[in-house]
Write an enzyme that holds these catalytic residues in place. Structure first.
Site, PDB file in Angstrom:
ATOM      1  N   ARG A  36       0.780  -1.159   0.033  1.00 15.90           N
ATOM      2  CA  ARG A  36       0.010   0.060   0.070  1.00 15.90           C
ATOM      3  C   ARG A  36       0.941   1.365   0.059  1.00 15.90           C
ATOM      4  O   ARG A  36       0.363   2.369  -0.580  1.00 15.90           O
ATOM      5  CB  ARG A  36      -1.105  -0.120   1.119  1.00 15.90           C
ATOM      6  CG  ARG A  36      -2.150  -0.845   0.861  1.00 15.90           C
ATOM      7  CD  ARG A  36      -3.051  -1.007   2.137  1.00 15.90           C
ATOM      8  NE  ARG A  36      -4.272  -1.562   1.782  1.00 15.90           N
ATOM      9  CZ  ARG A  36      -5.210  -2.098   2.639  1.00 15.90           C
ATOM     10  NH1 ARG A  36      -4.871  -2.076   3.997  1.00 15.90           N
ATOM     11  NH2 ARG A  36      -6.286  -3.098   2.214  1.00 15.90           N
ATOM     12  N   LYS A 199     -20.223 -15.785   1.040  1.00 20.86           N
ATOM     13  CA  LYS A 199     -21.530 -15.800   1.356  1.00 20.86           C
ATOM     14  C   LYS A 199     -22.405 -14.939   0.289  1.00 20.86           C
ATOM     15  O   LYS A 199     -21.785 -13.863  -0.441  1.00 20.86           O
ATOM     16  CB  LYS A 199     -21.622 -14.621   2.654  1.00 20.86           C
ATOM     17  CG  LYS A 199     -21.178 -15.581   3.911  1.00 20.86           C
ATOM     18  CD  LYS A 199     -21.065 -14.638   5.028  1.00 20.86           C
ATOM     19  CE  LYS A 199     -22.293 -14.404   5.801  1.00 20.86           C
ATOM     20  NZ  LYS A 199     -21.980 -13.494   7.005  1.00 20.86           N
ATOM     21  N   GLY A 355      -9.974  -8.317  -1.324  1.00 16.67           N
ATOM     22  CA  GLY A 355      -8.948  -8.690  -0.741  1.00 16.67           C
ATOM     23  C   GLY A 355      -8.366 -10.269  -1.039  1.00 16.67           C
ATOM     24  O   GLY A 355      -7.315 -10.520  -1.240  1.00 16.67           O
ATOM     25  N   GLY A 378     -13.826  -3.087  -0.034  1.00 12.80           N
ATOM     26  CA  GLY A 378     -15.042  -2.609   0.065  1.00 12.80           C
ATOM     27  C   GLY A 378     -15.511  -1.300  -1.039  1.00 12.80           C
ATOM     28  O   GLY A 378     -16.646  -1.324  -1.336  1.00 12.80           O
TER      29      GLY A 378
HETATM   30  P1  AMP Z   1     -15.304 -13.527   0.644  1.00 17.43           P
HETATM   31  O1  AMP Z   1     -14.640 -12.691   1.688  1.00 17.43           O
HETATM   32  O2  AMP Z   1     -16.774 -13.630   0.872  1.00 17.43           O
HETATM   33  O3  AMP Z   1     -14.612 -13.215  -0.872  1.00 17.43           O
HETATM   34  O4  AMP Z   1     -14.949 -14.927   0.956  1.00 17.43           O
HETATM   35  C1  AMP Z   1     -13.992 -15.302   0.899  1.00 17.43           C
HETATM   36  C2  AMP Z   1     -13.598 -16.677   1.629  1.00 17.43           C
HETATM   37  O5  AMP Z   1     -14.478 -17.921   1.369  1.00 17.43           O
HETATM   38  C3  AMP Z   1     -12.243 -17.357   1.334  1.00 17.43           C
HETATM   39  O6  AMP Z   1     -11.665 -17.282   2.812  1.00 17.43           O
HETATM   40  C4  AMP Z   1     -12.539 -18.859   0.931  1.00 17.43           C
HETATM   41  O7  AMP Z   1     -11.775 -19.933   1.896  1.00 17.43           O
HETATM   42  C5  AMP Z   1     -14.076 -18.919   1.455  1.00 17.43           C
HETATM   43  N1  AMP Z   1     -14.761 -19.930   0.811  1.00 17.43           N
HETATM   44  C6  AMP Z   1     -14.669 -20.196  -0.654  1.00 17.43           C
HETATM   45  N2  AMP Z   1     -15.242 -21.198  -1.169  1.00 17.43           N
HETATM   46  C7  AMP Z   1     -15.791 -21.643  -0.022  1.00 17.43           C
HETATM   47  C8  AMP Z   1     -16.556 -22.744   0.423  1.00 17.43           C
HETATM   48  N3  AMP Z   1     -17.110 -23.561  -0.805  1.00 17.43           N
HETATM   49  N4  AMP Z   1     -16.832 -23.057   1.505  1.00 17.43           N
HETATM   50  C9  AMP Z   1     -16.304 -22.413   2.527  1.00 17.43           C
HETATM   51  N5  AMP Z   1     -15.668 -21.207   2.444  1.00 17.43           N
HETATM   52  C10 AMP Z   1     -15.234 -21.010   1.112  1.00 17.43           C
END
Ligand code: AMP
Length: 397
Positions: A36, A199, A355, A378
């Site tokens: 950064r 999610k 990230g 974000g």
């Molecule tokens: P996000 O911050 O919403 O982009 O989520 C990223 C995180 O989602 C990472 O740490 C991944 O390990 C997790 N992730 C991706 N696919 C899966 C999955 N099928 N089950 C559980 N966690 C997941």
């Protein structure tokens, strides 16, 4: 948008809002990743080489009750000195006597680093008198902190009003805005958005907004299983947000009406535990038995997704396809990273943001090949959700 390229900083003291929210080692408080700081260097160098001086404002971490040593910007002073080659002064407070005296004495070619702006609660409240106190330290304002552009804080937004004729975006901010616009406004088609991560609820707004813009939306990662369940599939113990099942159906319906193809993973690598050493097998993503969970997309899904990516001319990627941090579940994300890199080499514009996706791009060695890896998490998401970013609006107004 005013660019610093068109401004002569000779003898000016430029207040520069950067995002030096760098990770520090918990024990030694040494910087563990300085990207950064490096990212903001071109802006700082331009100011100094014009014979101006830079007064650097940033936040670090999320201090709750005033100053705390572990969130002090003092810990980044040395690295700024090393990287910029300039003399760096440090003010123990971002406003007040100390800052004012140091600013008065600042010479062209020098840097004044102010203490964490979030040590004052007024910063995150967007307090205007506090913004004025910061503004009084300099002659002009440069915002180079894309990572906080979605916040209407004093130093990222309200301060700009005190420089009606001398507020501008820094070079990093300009690059970020241009690359986001290459995806959303000057879109070469087909445009494929790849959305993954844990999610659905975090990504609903972005997927909904992309339905109006993209030709293809690839959905992978943990969020894909809520869609699979909504379509009547068995997903075992995979991640699922039951309260979002109706949203998934609505998204699929709207996409169909708009002629946007939604791609969900046909197969998955499943495991009997959330663990790198768990037992694994590959199965259809809608036939996962109880006691098993989908932790990566399978080979067929990776191939389907890669085919779509290879035919795309604009690609936006946010969120991994699986638990790529564990070697047993990294293959899907890796193949998508390679497909995005190959499409870029064949002329597509590719933007990776958020990230985790940025970390995945780095892990799989494509961060230098894709068109742009955004520094904004974000902020980038909010841009693609169609929201106005206060930090950008303030320098445009
Ligand atoms: P996000 O911050 O919403 O982009 O989520 C990223 C995180 O989602 C990472 O740490 C991944 O390990 C997790 N992730 C991706 N696919 C899966 C999955 N099928 N089950 C559980 N966690 C997941």
């Amino acid at each position: 948008m005013n660019s610093i390229d068109n401004f002569n900083f000779n003898s000016k003291k430029a207040l520069v809002r950067v995002d030096f929210n760098v990770p520090l080692d918990k024990e030694t408080l040494e910087i563990t990743d300085d990207k950064r700081i490096r990212a903001a260097l071109p802006t700082i160098q331009k100011i100094l080489s014009d014979n101006g001086s830079a007064i650097i404002m940033s936040h670090l971490g999320r201090p709750k009750n005033g100053s705390e040593d572990k969130f002090s910007l003092r810990h980044v002073k040395k690295r700024i000195e090393e990287l910029s080659g300039a003399r760096v002064h440090f003010s123990n407070d971002c406003i007040g006597e100390d800052a004012a005296v140091l600013s008065d004495k600042l010479l062209p070619g020098e840097i004044l680093l102010l203490e964490n702006v979030r040590f004052h609660a007024e910063e995150t409240k967007g307090d205007i008198p506090f913004a004025k106190k910061l503004a009084d330290l300099g002659d002009c304002y440069v915002n180079d902190a894309f990572g906080t552009a979605h916040r209407a804080h004093s130093s990222t937004c309200h301060i700009a009003q005190f420089f009606p004729n001398a507020k501008m975006c820094g070079l990093l901010m300009e690059k970020e805005i241009q690359s986001a616009k290459s995806v959303m406004e000057n879109t070469k088609r087909p445009f494929t958005a790849i959305v993954g991560g844990a999610k659905v609820s975090d990504k609903v707004l972005i997927v909904e907004n992309l339905i109006d813009k993209a030709d293809h939306i690839i959905i992978g990662g943990g969020m894909a299983y809520t869609f699979k369940k909504a379509l009547g599939g068995d997903i075992g113990n995979s991640l699922c947000e039951d309260e979002r099942l109706a949203t998934c159906i609505e998204i699929l319906k709207r996409a169909k009406e708009k002629g946007v193809s939604i791609h969900l993973p046909e197969d998955s690598v499943i495991a009997d535990d959330f663990n790198n050493n768990a037992n694994t097998k590959t199965t259809e993503s809608n036939q996962i038995k109880e006691g098993w969970m989908g932790l990566d997309i399978g080979c067929n899904a990776a191939k389907d997704f890669s085919d779509v990516i290879s035919k795309s001319k604009t690609i936006l990627w946010n969120g991994p396809m699986g638990v790529f941090e564990m070697s047993s579940f990294e293959k899907g994300t890796k193949s998508i990273a390679i497909a995005v890199a190959q499409a870029t080499e064949n002329g597509a514009y590719s933007l990776i943001g958020g990230g985790d996706s940025a970390a995945a791009a780095k892990k799989f060695g494509v961060d230098q090949v894709v068109s742009h890896v955004s520094t904004g998490g974000g902020a980038l998401l909010e841009y693609f959700e169609g929201k106005t970013l206060p930090g950008i609006q303030a320098i445009e107004a």
